[in-house]
Write a protein that holds these residues in place. Structure first.
Motif, PDB file in Angstrom:
ATOM      1  N   ASN A   1       0.841  -1.194   0.000  1.00  0.00           N
ATOM      2  CA  ASN A   1       0.000   0.000   0.000  1.00  0.00           C
ATOM      3  C   ASN A   1       0.878   1.246   0.000  1.00  0.00           C
ATOM      4  OD1 ASN A   1      -1.531   2.231   1.779  1.00  0.00           O
ATOM      5  ND2 ASN A   1      -3.028   1.046   0.630  1.00  0.00           N
ATOM      6  N   ALA A   2       0.775   2.030  -1.068  1.00  0.00           N
ATOM      7  CA  ALA A   2       1.637   3.198  -1.225  1.00  0.00           C
ATOM      8  C   ALA A   2       1.338   4.278  -0.190  1.00  0.00           C
ATOM      9  CB  ALA A   2       1.500   3.761  -2.633  1.00  0.00           C
ATOM     10  N   THR A   3       0.065   4.434   0.168  1.00  0.00           N
ATOM     11  CA  THR A   3      -0.306   5.494   1.101  1.00  0.00           C
ATOM     12  C   THR A   3       0.317   5.276   2.468  1.00  0.00           C
ATOM     13  OG1 THR A   3      -2.395   5.895  -0.051  1.00  0.00           O
ATOM     14  CG2 THR A   3      -2.238   6.657   2.228  1.00  0.00           C
ATOM     15  N   THR A   4       0.183   4.071   2.998  1.00  0.00           N
ATOM     16  CA  THR A   4       0.745   3.818   4.330  1.00  0.00           C
ATOM     17  C   THR A   4       2.269   3.865   4.300  1.00  0.00           C
ATOM     18  OG1 THR A   4       0.538   1.441   3.908  1.00  0.00           O
ATOM     19  CG2 THR A   4      -1.195   2.484   5.188  1.00  0.00           C
ATOM     20  N   ASN A   5       2.865   3.451   3.188  1.00  0.00           N
ATOM     21  CA  ASN A   5       4.321   3.538   3.120  1.00  0.00           C
ATOM     22  C   ASN A   5       4.785   4.990   3.130  1.00  0.00           C
ATOM     23  OD1 ASN A   5       6.735   1.854   2.951  1.00  0.00           O
ATOM     24  ND2 ASN A   5       7.103   2.927   1.026  1.00  0.00           N
ATOM     25  N   TYR A   6       4.046   5.831   2.419  1.00  0.00           N
ATOM     26  CA  TYR A   6       4.377   7.257   2.422  1.00  0.00           C
ATOM     27  C   TYR A   6       4.222   7.844   3.825  1.00  0.00           C
ATOM     28  CZ  TYR A   6       4.153  12.252   1.589  1.00  0.00           C
ATOM     29  OH  TYR A   6       4.378  13.608   1.649  1.00  0.00           O
ATOM     30  N   LEU A   7       3.151   7.502   4.513  1.00  0.00           N
ATOM     31  CA  LEU A   7       2.905   8.055   5.847  1.00  0.00           C
ATOM     32  C   LEU A   7       3.994   7.644   6.829  1.00  0.00           C
ATOM     33  CD1 LEU A   7      -0.962   7.497   6.132  1.00  0.00           C
ATOM     34  CD2 LEU A   7       0.237   9.625   5.605  1.00  0.00           C
ATOM     35  N   LEU A   8       4.336   6.365   6.854  1.00  0.00           N
ATOM     36  CA  LEU A   8       5.384   5.912   7.774  1.00  0.00           C
ATOM     37  C   LEU A   8       6.734   6.539   7.423  1.00  0.00           C
ATOM     38  CD1 LEU A   8       4.453   2.133   8.135  1.00  0.00           C
ATOM     39  CD2 LEU A   8       4.336   3.885   9.925  1.00  0.00           C
ATOM     40  N   ASP A   9       6.996   6.680   6.136  1.00  0.00           N
ATOM     41  CA  ASP A   9       8.248   7.305   5.702  1.00  0.00           C
ATOM     42  C   ASP A   9       8.317   8.753   6.183  1.00  0.00           C
ATOM     43  OD1 ASP A   9      10.699   7.109   4.182  1.00  0.00           O
ATOM     44  OD2 ASP A   9       9.779   8.412   2.703  1.00  0.00           O
ATOM     45  N   ALA A  10       7.198   9.481   6.053  1.00  0.00           N
ATOM     46  CA  ALA A  10       7.169  10.878   6.503  1.00  0.00           C
ATOM     47  C   ALA A  10       7.318  10.972   8.020  1.00  0.00           C
ATOM     48  CB  ALA A  10       5.869  11.529   6.062  1.00  0.00           C
ATOM     49  N   MET A  11       6.761  10.027   8.736  1.00  0.00           N
ATOM     50  CA  MET A  11       6.851  10.048  10.196  1.00  0.00           C
ATOM     51  C   MET A  11       8.275   9.766  10.665  1.00  0.00           C
ATOM     52  SD  MET A  11       3.231   8.061  10.872  1.00  0.00           S
ATOM     53  CE  MET A  11       3.211   8.093  12.666  1.00  0.00           C
TER      54      MET A  11
ATOM     55  N   GLN B   1      14.703   0.479   2.659  1.00  0.00           N
ATOM     56  CA  GLN B   1      14.989   1.501   1.645  1.00  0.00           C
ATOM     57  C   GLN B   1      13.812   1.736   0.695  1.00  0.00           C
ATOM     58  OE1 GLN B   1      17.822   2.985   2.258  1.00  0.00           O
ATOM     59  NE2 GLN B   1      18.238   1.444   3.845  1.00  0.00           N
ATOM     60  N   VAL B   2      12.693   1.072   0.937  1.00  0.00           N
ATOM     61  CA  VAL B   2      11.507   1.256   0.101  1.00  0.00           C
ATOM     62  C   VAL B   2      10.748   2.457   0.649  1.00  0.00           C
ATOM     63  CG1 VAL B   2       9.399   0.208  -0.796  1.00  0.00           C
ATOM     64  CG2 VAL B   2      11.409  -1.215  -0.348  1.00  0.00           C
ATOM     65  N   ASN B   3      10.993   3.626   0.078  1.00  0.00           N
ATOM     66  CA  ASN B   3      10.443   4.841   0.677  1.00  0.00           C
ATOM     67  C   ASN B   3       9.376   5.482  -0.193  1.00  0.00           C
ATOM     68  OD1 ASN B   3      12.065   5.903  -1.367  1.00  0.00           O
ATOM     69  ND2 ASN B   3      13.738   6.353   0.032  1.00  0.00           N
ATOM     70  N   GLY B   4       8.783   6.526   0.360  1.00  0.00           N
ATOM     71  CA  GLY B   4       7.779   7.277  -0.376  1.00  0.00           C
ATOM     72  C   GLY B   4       6.601   6.411  -0.783  1.00  0.00           C
TER      73      GLY B   4
END
Length: 335
Positions: free
Chosen positions: A168-178, A285-288
């Protein structure tokens, strides 16, 4: 030259992108496969358009009220259905009715929305096997990220021991931003919504249900399991606190929302939840907005794929990858 008639049910952003991309590739289909692929029908929930001679791009905004539903698609004469409607895994609708009718009558189906597959996947799989229809679902199973392709083709003959997926791209983005920007959950979510890649109601993503749906498809269609959503343990990221983020950062760990499958003794176990990885692990390393899958097998070791694409074009392209597989399979059939 052979003709292949295609219909699209579900004509929102993804359905329209699929139609436009299909029409732009018609010359490729003629040259590579010797097939004239015609888009003969499209429909949304209340309107549609059909033409046995094939629809062109400049007509796709002229849908007519009342032209919709499985009977409309059947009447179009389409041999392949692309189902791209809204996804509701709790009821299977609205795609379930389209897919049941199409598969029961032997028409090949390319599925983009996950709802019907999660709700009634084994039943639809059995319908396809009974009628000889092909059932393809790359667009539903993480779209641009190759997942089922790896299981069905690249790792054929291997025993799959485990699957991990950042799906899920959305949750990966959120955790990355946090982790990397120091944002709290609410602030990260507002940023994602402002950027247009988080829904106004993000719970399907943040509570882990989208990941769970994709994981179920990998289990049932990639590993031949018969799981239902009740068989999964599902946790999301909505309860992640600043204190947990600080602790992970201090330990050099990176959190990811991961769907996990393990296969032991012929049984498949599935769960969704946060896992943490050291910086040396590729998953860290899988970010954004990227997604990833790691598959562990008995004889080929670990295979890892990481990918991201611009939506809705990436999902449309995944669906049309399935169309090319169908064209190849049809060409291989005895005359």
């Amino acid at each position: 030259m052979q003709t292949l008639r295609v219909a699209i049910a579900g004509f929102g952003g993804v359905g329209r992108a699929t139609a436009q991309l299909l029409l732009s590739r018609r010359e490729r289909y003629r040259q590579v496969y010797g097939v004239d692929v015609r888009l003969v029908a499209v429909c949304g929930s209340r309107s549609g358009l059909a033409d046995a001679a094939g629809l062109e791009a400049d007509r796709l905004d002229a849908l007519k009220a009342g032209l919709s539903g499985p009977d409309f698609i059947q009447a179009s004469g389409a041999e392949v259905l692309i189902e791209a409607g809204p996804s509701d895994f709790r009821t299977g609708g609205p795609g379930l009715a389209y897919l049941r009718e199409a598969l029961a009558t032997g028409r090949d189906c390319i599925v983009i929305s996950k709802g019907a597959l999660v709700h009634s996947g084994p039943h639809l799989r059995d319908l396809a096997q009974a009628s000889g229809a092909m059932l393809k679902l790359s667009g539903a199973a993480a779209a641009a990220l190759p997942t089922l392709d790896l299981l069905e083709h690249s790792l054929a003959g291997c025993q799959v021991l485990a699957v991990e997926g950042i799906l899920n791209a959305t949750t990966n983005y959120l955790l990355d931003a946090m982790i990397n920007q120091g944002l709290g959950f609410d602030a990260a979510l507002r940023e994602a919504q402002a950027g247009g890649f988080a829904e106004a109601d993000p719970r399907n993503d943040t509570e882990g249900w989208d990941t769970a749906c994709k994981l179920l498809l990998l289990a049932n269609f990639g590993l031949g399991a018969n799981l239902t959503m009740d068989d999964l343990v599902v946790d999301g990221i909505q309860s992640v606190t600043a204190e947990r983020i600080a602790a992970w950062r201090a330990q050099g760990l990176v959190p990811k929302l991961v769907g996990s499958l393990t296969q032991v003794g012929g049984e498949v176990c599935a769960s969704v939840g946060i896992r943490t990885y050291p910086l040396s692990d590729p998953f860290a390393q899988v970010n954004g907005k990227n997604k990833a899958i790691r598959i562990t097998t008995d004889t080929m070791g670990e295979t890892l794929a990481i990918g991201c694409g611009v939506e809705p074009l990436a999902t449309a392209a995944a669906a049309l990858k399935d169309l090319e597989h169908i064209l190849l399979a049809r060409a291989a059939r005895p005359a």
